[in-house]
Structure formats: structure tokens, C-alpha cells
Motif scaffolding. Sequence first.
Motif, short mmCIF file in Angstrom:
data_model
loop_
_atom_site.label_atom_id
_atom_site.label_comp_id
_atom_site.label_asym_id
_atom_site.label_seq_id
_atom_site.Cartn_x
_atom_site.Cartn_y
_atom_site.Cartn_z
N SER A 95 34.11 10.95 22.45
CA SER A 95 35.07 11.17 23.54
C SER A 95 35.20 12.66 23.83
N TRP A 134 42.34 10.84 29.24
CA TRP A 134 41.24 10.29 28.45
C TRP A 134 41.60 10.29 26.96
N ASN A 181 42.16 6.92 24.46
CA ASN A 181 41.44 6.70 23.20
C ASN A 181 42.40 6.58 22.03
#
Length: 324
Positions: free
Chosen positions: A170, A204, A208
Motif C-alpha cells: 500500500s 487509502w 487499509n
Amino acid sequence: MKEKVSAPIQEQNRLKYIALAGWIALLGNLALAVLKLTVGFISNSLAVLGDGIDSATDVVIACMTLFIGKIISRPSDKEHPWGHGRAETVATLAVAFIIFYAGSQLIVSSGKQFYAFFVLKETPGAVENIALIITIASVFGKLLLAVSQFLLGKKADSSIILANAQNMSSDMVISFSVLIGLGCAKLLHQPVLDPVVAFLVGLWVVKNAIKLFLEMNMELMDGTQDKELYHTLFSAIKSVPGVTNPHRVRIRKIASKLDIDLDIEVDASMTVHEAHIIAEEVEKKLRNSIPDIYDIMVHIEPAGHGDHHPKEQYGLTEEELDNK
């Protein structure tokens, strides 16, 4: 005799992989964090600074991995008869909170810059070349870290290292997004794109973190979404002659190991010795069919005995599994 010797050796190798992964993640992320935070302050780039904060949280995660490796290496004791494997799950859950905090802070900082730009009419500074250079280095650095963590996590079958590998992947996407945002901001002469990218990076990171939290919470609550594992278990049980009505089956994960409880029915006229042999055969079949089993508890009942009991509120039968 070989099995008794190989199990401790396998566990020792697992702990070595966890320690190695922890040191690689610690040193790699420490270098990236120092570089990105320094460049972020110098260039006044919120996106690079946010990326550096994310790498700093990875340093904390790496330290936690090394610490947890010491805890899970301890043998079981009277306070922890199942061993110390759950420490890895709890630590991974803590990792999720750390990642969530870092992402939310980045979102807040981006919001402040939006306010300054759109409400206070303050103009952000131009994107510095050094910010682009360090972000390119970050993309490749995170790629190497993600690959190393994934390979070592697979070898160790460690949830915290695999979670860190996912986190590194990520981060690579984050750094790449930052690179695109900074590049566009410089080429299009639109510095406001820097906090825009930082805001998206924050979203983001938070996404996650929530995903990781849900996965670890499932494990901590002794749950599993792997139906195939149960199907394998029932197939193995049914292959043992003399076994009927496997029920009240439960599988829970303790770090990289599985703990299994189940009830089976056998002919009521069997002796205790004969029934015990069948139970041992069930355990043998399960260990041959499912890897990494920590313990198996097989409860024997005379055939038809379950008809005299009210419906159990826990555990699964094969029919209940297919209906879920």
C-alpha cells in the motif's frame, strides 16, 4: 521420533524469519522515513511529509514485530496453556490502529491546507525537484521492502509480517500516487494538487487500516471465513471408518496455528479402547489433510446420542456449513 525433533526446529526457523523481517523493515523504513520527513520539511510538501509519517509508523510496526517475536517464542505456561501466539494477533490489531491514526492525521492536515487555500486564499509554494527525487526513491524502496516482507511472511506463516507486507504494498502505491501528484503539480503549475494527493493518500491509509482491523478482529473473536478449511476437515473425518455424524466442529486460529474441536459418534457397543483408536485415526487424518494444526480435541459420543440433546448453539455440522 523425527516429528518430535522437527517441530521445535520448524518453530525456531519461523522465529528467525520473523526477526529477520523485523530488522529489514526497521532499517529500511527508518532510512526512508528520515529522508522523506527531511525533504518534506525542506520542500514544504505535505504529500511527501505525509508519506514520511507513514514510513515512520512502519518503523514503529517493525519494532513491534521484533518485540512480539520474543513473546511468541516463549513456551506455554500455567497462565497461557495455549502458548503466547495470540500476542501476534493483538499486535497486528495494534498495527491497524497505528496505521489508522497516521492516515486520519494526514486527512486532517490536508483539510487545513484546503482551508488555507480556498478560504484564506493562501498560495502554496511550488513543488521542489528534491521532493520528486525522494519520492521516486521511495517507490523502489517500498517495492523491495514489500517483496522481502511477503517472502519472509510466507515462510514464517506470520500474520503480522504478512500484514506488514500488505502495508508495504500500500505504501508503494501511496508513494507512486504522491509522485504522480507532485509531477502534475509541477508540470501544470498547480501546487494545490499536493494537498489533494495527500488527502487521497490519507483515505487509502485509513481504508487499509480498517480492512486489517476487521481481519484481525475476526481471528481474535475465534472466527473464520475460510469455508474450504471446514470442507477439508469434514472430508478427512468421513474417510475414517466407523465415524458418523461429525458435529459441533470449531476451528480457531492462534497466530499461524489452528486449534480444532469436534464431536463424532461411534457404535455404542464399542469399548473405550476401540473408540479411542478411532479418535486417534481422526486426528491423524486431520493432521495429514490440514497443515499447521496446534491441537485437536475429539469428543466421542455413542451413535444416536445427539438426538437426546437440544440443538447446540455453537460449532458446525456439514449441513449448517453449506447453508451459511
